[in-house]
Scaffold this motif. Structure first.
Motif, PDB file in Angstrom:
ATOM      1  N   GLY A  54      11.764   9.418  -6.391  1.00  0.00           N
ATOM      2  CA  GLY A  54      11.237   9.447  -4.888  1.00  0.00           C
ATOM      3  C   GLY A  54      12.406   8.606  -4.087  1.00  0.00           C
ATOM      4  N   THR A  55      12.184   8.785  -2.682  1.00  0.00           N
ATOM      5  CA  THR A  55      13.361   8.191  -1.987  1.00  0.00           C
ATOM      6  C   THR A  55      12.746   6.879  -1.145  1.00  0.00           C
ATOM      7  OG1 THR A  55      13.228   9.655  -0.240  1.00  0.00           O
ATOM      8  CG2 THR A  55      14.690  10.112  -2.094  1.00  0.00           C
ATOM      9  N   VAL A  56      13.367   6.016  -0.769  1.00  0.00           N
ATOM     10  CA  VAL A  56      12.901   5.027   0.060  1.00  0.00           C
ATOM     11  C   VAL A  56      13.964   4.962   1.300  1.00  0.00           C
ATOM     12  CG1 VAL A  56      12.257   2.314   0.666  1.00  0.00           C
ATOM     13  CG2 VAL A  56      12.084   3.763  -1.704  1.00  0.00           C
ATOM     14  N   GLU A  57      13.502   5.151   2.506  1.00  0.00           N
ATOM     15  CA  GLU A  57      14.209   5.294   3.764  1.00  0.00           C
ATOM     16  C   GLU A  57      14.110   4.192   4.787  1.00  0.00           C
ATOM     17  OE1 GLU A  57      14.732   9.271   5.122  1.00  0.00           O
ATOM     18  OE2 GLU A  57      13.973   9.975   3.003  1.00  0.00           O
ATOM     19  N   ARG A  58      15.047   3.604   5.544  1.00  0.00           N
ATOM     20  CA  ARG A  58      14.847   2.811   6.639  1.00  0.00           C
ATOM     21  C   ARG A  58      14.532   3.544   7.901  1.00  0.00           C
ATOM     22  NH1 ARG A  58      13.019   0.641   3.623  1.00  0.00           N
ATOM     23  NH2 ARG A  58      13.928  -0.958   2.173  1.00  0.00           N
ATOM     24  N   ARG A  59      13.354   3.899   8.316  1.00  0.00           N
ATOM     25  CA  ARG A  59      13.234   4.813   9.313  1.00  0.00           C
ATOM     26  C   ARG A  59      11.778   4.435   9.756  1.00  0.00           C
ATOM     27  NH1 ARG A  59      14.244  11.437   9.220  1.00  0.00           N
ATOM     28  NH2 ARG A  59      13.097  12.058  11.044  1.00  0.00           N
ATOM     29  N   GLY A  60      11.757   4.212  11.210  1.00  0.00           N
ATOM     30  CA  GLY A  60      10.620   3.881  11.801  1.00  0.00           C
ATOM     31  C   GLY A  60      10.136   5.358  12.634  1.00  0.00           C
ATOM     32  N   VAL A  61       8.909   5.380  12.998  1.00  0.00           N
ATOM     33  CA  VAL A  61       8.308   6.466  13.629  1.00  0.00           C
ATOM     34  C   VAL A  61       7.505   6.156  14.998  1.00  0.00           C
ATOM     35  CG1 VAL A  61       7.959   7.955  11.449  1.00  0.00           C
ATOM     36  CG2 VAL A  61       6.154   6.556  12.402  1.00  0.00           C
ATOM     37  N   THR A  62       7.570   7.014  15.837  1.00  0.00           N
ATOM     38  CA  THR A  62       6.530   6.889  16.899  1.00  0.00           C
ATOM     39  C   THR A  62       5.619   7.769  17.150  1.00  0.00           C
ATOM     40  OG1 THR A  62       8.143   8.248  18.303  1.00  0.00           O
ATOM     41  CG2 THR A  62       8.701   5.905  18.227  1.00  0.00           C
ATOM     42  N   GLN A  77      -4.766   5.757  -5.503  1.00  0.00           N
ATOM     43  CA  GLN A  77      -5.356   6.778  -6.370  1.00  0.00           C
ATOM     44  C   GLN A  77      -6.328   7.680  -5.393  1.00  0.00           C
ATOM     45  OE1 GLN A  77      -6.796   4.360  -9.649  1.00  0.00           O
ATOM     46  NE2 GLN A  77      -5.024   4.803 -10.859  1.00  0.00           N
ATOM     47  N   ALA A  78      -7.153   6.746  -4.568  1.00  0.00           N
ATOM     48  CA  ALA A  78      -7.861   7.448  -3.750  1.00  0.00           C
ATOM     49  C   ALA A  78      -7.181   8.322  -2.585  1.00  0.00           C
ATOM     50  CB  ALA A  78      -8.925   6.547  -3.030  1.00  0.00           C
ATOM     51  N   ALA A  79      -6.084   7.707  -2.174  1.00  0.00           N
ATOM     52  CA  ALA A  79      -5.317   8.594  -1.242  1.00  0.00           C
ATOM     53  C   ALA A  79      -4.722   9.757  -1.762  1.00  0.00           C
ATOM     54  CB  ALA A  79      -4.454   7.657  -0.401  1.00  0.00           C
ATOM     55  N   ALA A  80      -4.038   9.355  -2.930  1.00  0.00           N
ATOM     56  CA  ALA A  80      -3.630  10.762  -3.712  1.00  0.00           C
ATOM     57  C   ALA A  80      -4.555  11.739  -4.020  1.00  0.00           C
ATOM     58  CB  ALA A  80      -3.058  10.037  -5.093  1.00  0.00           C
ATOM     59  N   ARG A  81      -5.739  11.523  -4.394  1.00  0.00           N
ATOM     60  CA  ARG A  81      -6.801  12.678  -4.406  1.00  0.00           C
ATOM     61  C   ARG A  81      -6.964  13.399  -3.117  1.00  0.00           C
ATOM     62  NH1 ARG A  81      -9.319   8.545  -7.932  1.00  0.00           N
ATOM     63  NH2 ARG A  81     -10.443   7.759  -6.159  1.00  0.00           N
ATOM     64  N   LEU A  82      -6.637  12.979  -1.926  1.00  0.00           N
ATOM     65  CA  LEU A  82      -6.893  13.488  -0.760  1.00  0.00           C
ATOM     66  C   LEU A  82      -5.562  14.219  -0.651  1.00  0.00           C
ATOM     67  CD1 LEU A  82      -8.634  10.988   1.633  1.00  0.00           C
ATOM     68  CD2 LEU A  82      -9.553  12.990   0.177  1.00  0.00           C
ATOM     69  N   VAL A  83      -4.528  13.857  -1.042  1.00  0.00           N
ATOM     70  CA  VAL A  83      -3.179  14.638  -0.884  1.00  0.00           C
ATOM     71  C   VAL A  83      -3.323  16.032  -1.452  1.00  0.00           C
ATOM     72  CG1 VAL A  83      -0.504  14.449  -1.394  1.00  0.00           C
ATOM     73  CG2 VAL A  83      -1.624  12.342  -0.567  1.00  0.00           C
ATOM     74  N   GLY A  84      -3.892  15.971  -2.756  1.00  0.00           N
ATOM     75  CA  GLY A  84      -4.185  17.091  -3.399  1.00  0.00           C
ATOM     76  C   GLY A  84      -3.002  17.873  -4.093  1.00  0.00           C
ATOM     77  N   SER A  96       0.947  -1.196   0.013  1.00  0.00           N
ATOM     78  CA  SER A  96      -0.024  -0.088   0.109  1.00  0.00           C
ATOM     79  C   SER A  96       0.766   1.311   0.190  1.00  0.00           C
ATOM     80  CB  SER A  96      -0.810   0.050   1.329  1.00  0.00           C
ATOM     81  OG  SER A  96      -2.003  -0.947   1.114  1.00  0.00           O
ATOM     82  N   GLY A  97       1.856   1.187   0.992  1.00  0.00           N
ATOM     83  CA  GLY A  97       2.758   2.454   0.794  1.00  0.00           C
ATOM     84  C   GLY A  97       3.554   2.805  -0.332  1.00  0.00           C
ATOM     85  N   LEU A  98       4.089   1.757  -1.096  1.00  0.00           N
ATOM     86  CA  LEU A  98       4.965   1.844  -2.227  1.00  0.00           C
ATOM     87  C   LEU A  98       4.107   2.099  -3.286  1.00  0.00           C
ATOM     88  CD1 LEU A  98       7.430  -1.302  -1.524  1.00  0.00           C
ATOM     89  CD2 LEU A  98       7.765   1.199  -1.424  1.00  0.00           C
ATOM     90  N   THR A  99       2.806   1.648  -3.428  1.00  0.00           N
ATOM     91  CA  THR A  99       1.899   1.932  -4.516  1.00  0.00           C
ATOM     92  C   THR A  99       1.480   3.287  -4.373  1.00  0.00           C
ATOM     93  OG1 THR A  99       1.300  -0.479  -4.694  1.00  0.00           O
ATOM     94  CG2 THR A  99       0.014   1.044  -6.033  1.00  0.00           C
ATOM     95  N   THR A 100       1.120   3.734  -3.129  1.00  0.00           N
ATOM     96  CA  THR A 100       0.800   5.250  -3.082  1.00  0.00           C
ATOM     97  C   THR A 100       1.867   6.044  -3.569  1.00  0.00           C
ATOM     98  OG1 THR A 100      -1.013   4.464  -1.414  1.00  0.00           O
ATOM     99  CG2 THR A 100      -0.204   6.777  -1.273  1.00  0.00           C
ATOM    100  N   ALA A 101       3.034   5.857  -2.909  1.00  0.00           N
ATOM    101  CA  ALA A 101       4.208   6.692  -3.176  1.00  0.00           C
ATOM    102  C   ALA A 101       4.595   6.664  -4.634  1.00  0.00           C
ATOM    103  CB  ALA A 101       5.378   6.156  -2.396  1.00  0.00           C
ATOM    104  N   MET A 102       4.266   5.517  -5.276  1.00  0.00           N
ATOM    105  CA  MET A 102       4.690   5.911  -6.829  1.00  0.00           C
ATOM    106  C   MET A 102       3.594   6.446  -7.565  1.00  0.00           C
ATOM    107  SD  MET A 102       3.883   2.514  -9.536  1.00  0.00           S
ATOM    108  CE  MET A 102       1.920   2.747  -9.327  1.00  0.00           C
ATOM    109  N   VAL A 103       2.322   6.324  -7.178  1.00  0.00           N
ATOM    110  CA  VAL A 103       1.149   7.205  -7.700  1.00  0.00           C
ATOM    111  C   VAL A 103       1.598   8.848  -7.558  1.00  0.00           C
ATOM    112  CG1 VAL A 103      -1.200   7.983  -7.742  1.00  0.00           C
ATOM    113  CG2 VAL A 103      -0.683   5.481  -7.860  1.00  0.00           C
ATOM    114  N   LEU A 104       1.902   9.008  -6.329  1.00  0.00           N
ATOM    115  CA  LEU A 104       2.296  10.427  -5.996  1.00  0.00           C
ATOM    116  C   LEU A 104       3.444  10.816  -6.712  1.00  0.00           C
ATOM    117  CD1 LEU A 104       1.675  10.392  -2.207  1.00  0.00           C
ATOM    118  CD2 LEU A 104       0.295  11.637  -4.017  1.00  0.00           C
ATOM    119  N   ALA A 105       4.556  10.051  -6.718  1.00  0.00           N
ATOM    120  CA  ALA A 105       5.954  10.455  -7.322  1.00  0.00           C
ATOM    121  C   ALA A 105       5.555  10.815  -8.902  1.00  0.00           C
ATOM    122  CB  ALA A 105       7.007   9.382  -6.996  1.00  0.00           C
TER     123      ALA A 105
END
Length: 320
Positions: A151-159, A313-320, A25-34
């Motif tokens: 785009g870039t892909v980074e090994r980074r977690g978040v809290t 694609q739905a998420a990308a529309r919300l990114v605007g 999901s994350g990579l496909t969304t990133a692809m659409v946006l990039a």
């Protein structure tokens, strides 16, 4: 590779969008946006090969996913895309393969089923020609698509989402089960799936059979270099360690359909936790305290691969 950044320019440069989560999901969304021109960074604590997406049997089919009134459009958009990618299977990991959904009937499915091609209703169930995706190959291909678009892909977690919000105007949440703590969303729960990988004794078609009254399913998917056997659907089960008794039961169920499976050499065992959500998939935007924008794309249950492009694609529309 050295450092935290696997691709792109790294560092802490400000970007338009940070996608948190490096599964399908994350990579496909990133692809659409990039590919539409946004500056995109993907933050993922684990490599794509260590995500739940990498474990998926990955036959296209809307399985264990809600809400039904939206799933059809997301799934069909993804289906058409996978059909195109199947022209380059070695590169994309996508093939179109024949198989049987035993016991299924078109009348028992949603309106989306009426728009399928290559489907025949038989006495046994539905015979279909559907995308079957080799996920390690497909995930690597998605990462390359993101990189190729800048785009870039980074090994980074978040809290906290405050961390990516400090470096991007918009954050996209594709964290799957991680959303339970990060959002927080108590409606997120695991549905445990266990698989057995065996040498393929010559099986060329996939097979599925679900028991509505049980958490057990029976399926086998011929993937390059292996036959994937399944499976289970244990709700609220966080155990990621393969269980030997469950593995034997999976092999036995599959062997009742194709006896040669009983003699196939076992190559390995896998467990994945499907990211189910009580209220169904969440694709929604909200404002962050610092003025940024947070777009959610999570809760895909057992069909993250099936709806990946449609939801992206739905998420990308919300990114605007």
């Amino acid at each position: 590779m050295n450092g935290d950044v696997e691709s792109g320019n790294g560092g802490a440069a400000v970007s338009d969008v940070i996608v948190v989560g490096g599964g399908v999901s994350g990579l496909t969304t990133a692809m659409v946006l990039a590919e539409r021109g946004d500056g995109v960074r993907v933050w993922s604590a684990a490599p794509a090969t260590a995500t739940t997406s990498a474990v998926a049997g990955a036959l296209w089919w809307p399985y264990r996913i809600e809400p039904q009134d939206r799933v059809g459009d997301w799934a069909l958009a993804s289906l058409r895309w996978y059909e195109e990618l199947a022209a380059r299977p070695r590169e994309t990991g996508v093939r179109l393969v024949e198989g049987l959904h035993r016991g299924e009937r078109l009348a028992g499915l949603g309106p989306w089923a009426g728009r399928l091609k290559d489907v025949a209703e038989t006495a046994e169930g539905l015979r279909c020609r559907l995308p079957l995706i080799d996920m390690p190959v497909h995930l690597a291909w998605l990462e390359e698509r993101v990189r190729a678009a800048g785009g870039t892909v980074e090994r980074r977690g978040v809290t906290s989402f405050d961390e990516p919000a400090a470096e991007a105007a918009t954050v996209v949440n594709c964290t799957g089960l991680g959303a339970r703590e990060l959002v927080p969303d108590a409606g997120m729960r695991p549905v445990r799936g266990q698989l057995v990988l065996v040498e393929n004794p010559g099986i060329e078609e996939w097979f599925t059979e679900a028991d509505p009254a049980s958490s057990e399913t029976t399926y086998f998917f011929p993937q390059p270099g292996r036959l994937v056997l399944g499976g289970t659907a244990g709700a609220d089960d966080w155990n990621t360690v393969p269980e030997s008794r469950t593995a034997r039961e999976i092999v036995a169920r599959c062997a009742r359909v194709r006896p040669e499976i009983a003699r196939a050499r076992v190559l390995g065992h896998r467990v994945g936790l499907r990211p189910a959500r009580d209220a169904g998939v969440r694709i929604e935007a909200e404002s962050l305290p610092g003025g940024g924008r947070l777009v959610h794309n999570y809760g895909h249950g057992g069909a993250g691969v099936t709806v990946a492009l449609g939801c992206a694609q739905a998420a990308a529309r919300l990114v605007g």
